[in-house]
Design an enzyme around this catalytic site. Sequence first.
Site: not given
Ligand SMILES: Cc1cc2nc3c(=O)[nH]c(=O)nc-3n(C[C@H](O)[C@H](O)[C@H](O)COP(=O)(O)OP(=O)(O)OC[C@H]3O[C@@H](n4cnc5c(N)ncnc54)[C@H](O)[C@@H]3O)c2cc1C
Length: 299
Positions: A218
């Site tokens: 998280h």
């Molecule tokens: C294993 C795991 C289990 C989880 N389980 C839960 C759960 O059960 N419940 C819950 O509420 N939360 C859970 N989480 C947390 C939740 O997934 C995150 O809080 C949420 O996905 C955050 O969203 P975000 O958009 O900030 O980042 P992300 O979902 O990480 O999205 C960022 C995106 O940017 C892309 N990216 C990064 N760098 C680049 C680049 N240079 N060029 C192009 N693309 C890029 C990545 O590939 C990714 O697709 C979990 C996380 C993980 C890792």
Amino acid sequence: MLAAGAFNSPQLLMCSGIGPTVHLQAHGIDVLHDAPEVGQNLIDHVDFTINKRVSSIEPTGFSVRGIARMVPQFVTFMRHGRGMLSSNVAEAGGFLKSKPTLARPDLQLHFCAALVDDHNRHMHWGHGYSLHVCVLRFSRGTVTLASADAREAPVIDPRFFSDARDLDLLEEGVQMARRILDAPSLALCGGRELYTRPGQTDEQLRQTIAGHADTIYHPVATCRMGGDARSVVDPQLRVRGVAGLRIVDASVMPTLIGGNTNSPTVMIGERAADLIAASRREPQAVELPGAAAPTASAV
Ligand SMILES: Cc1cc2nc3c(=O)[nH]c(=O)nc-3n(C[C@H](O)[C@H](O)[C@H](O)COP(=O)(O)OP(=O)(O)OC[C@H]3O[C@@H](n4cnc5c(N)ncnc54)[C@H](O)[C@@H]3O)c2cc1C
């Protein structure tokens, strides 16, 4: 718009010249805007798992009998969508207050009907179950650059336990989780703990926790939103100091919520969509309290 998550959004900003001047210069990056808090304030939930190995093949796991049982389970799942293959494995959760006088919980539990050791990098032959305990606040870490090349992974230092309260609290949480596992309904499942032992001294338990604790995934706050000039994005998610760039992901959370982060991140996305749509209809139409004047109209 930048939406690369709590590790890669600050990395991409820094590689693009937006970040702490001294750090950017150390990597030979021209500074476009000095933003001292980019990559700072990383907060995550630090977690310890009590794993219990059992002789029963009831929980998910690897054994000859367990694999043989999967064949009928597979058929049941394909025909009726039921049975153990319909489980999400992380079947239960809860929140605890370490002290009844607290206004809100400071510990979270995730229960898995399987052994989960080191994010399943360490697989075990056999069956078991696990109870995760995580601490919902305190320690702060950093995301910094290993290189000016955005294709190289950044340096992630969560600095878990840098605030001593986290280890105290996690130890307390593990003791509370053990009491739950010892309650009659779960005690029936029995099992032997993988890394902890019921007779351990407090110091031994703390060492085991510190040696095995890790993220429960998280991470947030590395591009903190705020009404103050040091914050990375303003309350409309516009990156301060540059025009036309918003960040829309978990990195903008000012601090970590006391629970899972996916839904709040989806809500940030929904809110950002409204802000962007409003700014296209009529720039500055959606103004939040404390919002600083943008350098230019951001879309
Ligand atoms: C294993 C795991 C289990 C989880 N389980 C839960 C759960 O059960 N419940 C819950 O509420 N939360 C859970 N989480 C947390 C939740 O997934 C995150 O809080 C949420 O996905 C955050 O969203 P975000 O958009 O900030 O980042 P992300 O979902 O990480 O999205 C960022 C995106 O940017 C892309 N990216 C990064 N760098 C680049 C680049 N240079 N060029 C192009 N693309 C890029 C990545 O590939 C990714 O697709 C979990 C996380 C993980 C890792």
